[in-house]
Design a protein around this motif. Structure first.
Motif, PDB file in Angstrom:
ATOM      1  N   THR A  28       0.841  -1.206   0.000  1.00  0.00           N
ATOM      2  CA  THR A  28       0.000   0.000   0.000  1.00  0.00           C
ATOM      3  C   THR A  28       0.869   1.246   0.000  1.00  0.00           C
ATOM      4  N   ASP A  29       1.867   1.276   0.856  1.00  0.00           N
ATOM      5  CA  ASP A  29       2.766   2.425   0.928  1.00  0.00           C
ATOM      6  C   ASP A  29       3.689   2.503  -0.286  1.00  0.00           C
ATOM      7  N   ASP A  30       4.123   1.353  -0.772  1.00  0.00           N
ATOM      8  CA  ASP A  30       5.096   1.344  -1.868  1.00  0.00           C
ATOM      9  C   ASP A  30       4.457   1.569  -3.229  1.00  0.00           C
ATOM     10  N   TYR A  31       3.277   0.942  -3.468  1.00  0.00           N
ATOM     11  CA  TYR A  31       2.718   0.937  -4.820  1.00  0.00           C
ATOM     12  C   TYR A  31       1.256   1.389  -4.900  1.00  0.00           C
ATOM     13  N   LYS A  53       1.923 -10.444  -6.258  1.00  0.00           N
ATOM     14  CA  LYS A  53       3.343 -10.592  -6.549  1.00  0.00           C
ATOM     15  C   LYS A  53       3.970  -9.206  -6.634  1.00  0.00           C
ATOM     16  N   ASP A  54       5.054  -9.010  -5.907  1.00  0.00           N
ATOM     17  CA  ASP A  54       5.705  -7.706  -5.838  1.00  0.00           C
ATOM     18  C   ASP A  54       6.035  -7.173  -7.224  1.00  0.00           C
ATOM     19  N   TYR A  55       6.554  -8.024  -8.091  1.00  0.00           N
ATOM     20  CA  TYR A  55       6.968  -7.587  -9.430  1.00  0.00           C
ATOM     21  C   TYR A  55       5.788  -7.036 -10.217  1.00  0.00           C
ATOM     22  N   ASN A  56       4.641  -7.714 -10.164  1.00  0.00           N
ATOM     23  CA  ASN A  56       3.462  -7.288 -10.920  1.00  0.00           C
ATOM     24  C   ASN A  56       2.967  -5.925 -10.451  1.00  0.00           C
ATOM     25  N   LEU A  57       2.896  -5.731  -9.127  1.00  0.00           N
ATOM     26  CA  LEU A  57       2.408  -4.464  -8.587  1.00  0.00           C
ATOM     27  C   LEU A  57       3.387  -3.332  -8.874  1.00  0.00           C
ATOM     28  N   LYS A  58       4.667  -3.625  -8.733  1.00  0.00           N
ATOM     29  CA  LYS A  58       5.686  -2.610  -8.979  1.00  0.00           C
ATOM     30  C   LYS A  58       5.691  -2.175 -10.441  1.00  0.00           C
ATOM     31  N   ARG A  59       5.530  -3.133 -11.348  1.00  0.00           N
ATOM     32  CA  ARG A  59       5.507  -2.801 -12.775  1.00  0.00           C
ATOM     33  C   ARG A  59       4.326  -1.901 -13.106  1.00  0.00           C
ATOM     34  N   HIS A  60       3.144  -2.218 -12.552  1.00  0.00           N
ATOM     35  CA  HIS A  60       1.968  -1.373 -12.776  1.00  0.00           C
ATOM     36  C   HIS A  60       2.215   0.038 -12.236  1.00  0.00           C
ATOM     37  N   TYR A  61       2.785   0.124 -11.046  1.00  0.00           N
ATOM     38  CA  TYR A  61       3.042   1.418 -10.400  1.00  0.00           C
ATOM     39  C   TYR A  61       3.991   2.268 -11.239  1.00  0.00           C
ATOM     40  N   ILE A  62       5.078   1.685 -11.729  1.00  0.00           N
ATOM     41  CA  ILE A  62       6.086   2.424 -12.490  1.00  0.00           C
ATOM     42  C   ILE A  62       5.558   2.835 -13.854  1.00  0.00           C
ATOM     43  N   GLN A  63       4.846   1.929 -14.524  1.00  0.00           N
ATOM     44  CA  GLN A  63       4.382   2.211 -15.872  1.00  0.00           C
ATOM     45  C   GLN A  63       3.180   3.146 -15.908  1.00  0.00           C
ATOM     46  N   MET A  64       2.250   2.970 -14.967  1.00  0.00           N
ATOM     47  CA  MET A  64       0.988   3.706 -15.024  1.00  0.00           C
ATOM     48  C   MET A  64       0.976   4.981 -14.181  1.00  0.00           C
ATOM     49  N   HIS A  65       1.740   4.988 -13.087  1.00  0.00           N
ATOM     50  CA  HIS A  65       1.665   6.137 -12.176  1.00  0.00           C
ATOM     51  C   HIS A  65       3.048   6.628 -11.752  1.00  0.00           C
ATOM     52  N   GLY A 204      -8.915  18.104 -19.411  1.00  0.00           N
ATOM     53  CA  GLY A 204      -7.693  17.323 -19.372  1.00  0.00           C
ATOM     54  C   GLY A 204      -7.704  16.165 -20.350  1.00  0.00           C
ATOM     55  N   VAL A 205      -6.508  15.663 -20.634  1.00  0.00           N
ATOM     56  CA  VAL A 205      -6.333  14.537 -21.542  1.00  0.00           C
ATOM     57  C   VAL A 205      -5.520  13.470 -20.826  1.00  0.00           C
ATOM     58  N   ASP A 206      -5.993  12.208 -20.847  1.00  0.00           N
ATOM     59  CA  ASP A 206      -5.269  11.126 -20.202  1.00  0.00           C
ATOM     60  C   ASP A 206      -4.338  10.444 -21.201  1.00  0.00           C
ATOM     61  N   LYS A 207      -3.679   9.362 -20.773  1.00  0.00           N
ATOM     62  CA  LYS A 207      -2.676   8.686 -21.606  1.00  0.00           C
ATOM     63  C   LYS A 207      -3.297   8.048 -22.843  1.00  0.00           C
ATOM     64  N   ASP A 208      -4.603   7.753 -22.797  1.00  0.00           N
ATOM     65  CA  ASP A 208      -5.294   7.155 -23.939  1.00  0.00           C
ATOM     66  C   ASP A 208      -5.980   8.198 -24.804  1.00  0.00           C
ATOM     67  N   PHE A 209      -5.643   9.476 -24.579  1.00  0.00           N
ATOM     68  CA  PHE A 209      -6.210  10.613 -25.307  1.00  0.00           C
ATOM     69  C   PHE A 209      -7.708  10.775 -25.057  1.00  0.00           C
ATOM     70  N   GLY A 210      -8.164  10.256 -23.919  1.00  0.00           N
ATOM     71  CA  GLY A 210      -9.538  10.499 -23.515  1.00  0.00           C
ATOM     72  C   GLY A 210      -9.664  11.898 -22.936  1.00  0.00           C
ATOM     73  N   ILE A 211     -10.654  12.644 -23.390  1.00  0.00           N
ATOM     74  CA  ILE A 211     -10.816  14.048 -22.982  1.00  0.00           C
ATOM     75  C   ILE A 211     -11.924  14.175 -21.944  1.00  0.00           C
ATOM     76  N   THR A 212     -11.623  14.881 -20.878  1.00  0.00           N
ATOM     77  CA  THR A 212     -12.609  15.174 -19.839  1.00  0.00           C
ATOM     78  C   THR A 212     -12.723  16.689 -19.697  1.00  0.00           C
ATOM     79  N   GLU A 213     -13.933  17.200 -19.756  1.00  0.00           N
ATOM     80  CA  GLU A 213     -14.165  18.629 -19.583  1.00  0.00           C
ATOM     81  C   GLU A 213     -15.346  18.797 -18.642  1.00  0.00           C
TER      82      GLU A 213
END
Length: 242
Positions: A28-31, A53-65, A204-213
């Protein structure tokens, strides 16, 4: 021999279900993950990782956030608490509604939403209920009892509007957290009491080019409405924004 070797490999092959992995609190604190229904739930984007699995959570954290790493110390812990609070609120909202049939609860929220949009008094809910019952008595008498069960009292409408408001705010906050780029627009107007109101819009625009107004806030301006007043109102709102 080859057949026996294959059987041995099959027997010794590890299965994820047999490993009995458990969720570790440090994730929770790390990822920014929590355990929910035996899966790992990302507090930021609500995506799930089925394997603990630590690797799976860490990969999601680094790539997505990657930007979450900017939060350190007290800010990091406060960010986790804020996101957890939003999730708990949404869960409690649906849990409270589960005590009544879904259709009746949904109808109550729909009416409350319309009342709020039209700026009508909350007490109009009772009048709307009388109208429903009168119409049902003519068109579908067998359904009149269902209309009578819809809760539209003044207190209920107030709670429904508050729930909708909080849910909308939490949803917008979650979307804003995913923005890669955003812009702000301001518009000044006056309400029915001739009080100046500053409307703050965010796009705003997210990583998938979805627009929110969306309308982020409506701030009353008590004194003058010069450009410096608009700037101060925007700055104060942004400091108070979770």
């Amino acid at each position: 021999m080859a057949s026996a070797s294959c059987q041995n490999k099959t027997a010794t092959k590890r299965k994820i279900a047999d490993e009995r992995r458990v969720f570790q609190e440090k994730w929770t604190d790390d990822y920014f993950f929590v355990e929910s229904n035996n899966i790992a739930l990302c507090l930021q984007c609500r995506e799930v990782v089925p394997v603990f699995k630590d690797y799976n959570l860490k990969r999601h954290y680094i790539q997505m956030h990657p930007k979450l790493s900017e939060f350190q110390g007290v800010c990091h812990k406060q960010k986790i608490l804020d996101v957890k609070k939003n999730i708990r609120f949404q869960q409690q909202l649906f849990r409270k509604s589960a005590t009544q049939p879904d259709s009746l609860v949904k109808a109550s929220y729909v009416v409350a939403n319309l009342i709020a949009k039209k700026s009508k008094p909350f007490a109009d809910g009772e009048f709307i209920k009388e109208c429903h019952e009168s119409v049902a008595d003519i068109i579908c008498p067998e359904k009149k009892s269902d209309f009578s069960k819809i809760s539209l009292s003044h207190q209920t409408i107030a709670r429904r509007v508050e729930d909708i408001s909080k849910y909308t705010e939490n949803t917008l906050e979650s979307r804003c957290a995913t923005f890669k780029f955003y812009s702000i627009a301001l518009d000044k107007s006056t309400d029915v009491t001739d009080t100046a109101q500053l409307a703050i819009f965010i796009r705003g625009v997210d990583k998938d080019f979805g627009i929110t107004e969306e309308l982020a806030s409506l701030v009353p301006l008590k004194d003058t409405t010069k450009s410096i007043d608009l700037y101060k109102a925007l700055k104060q709102h942004w400091q108070d924004f979770p």
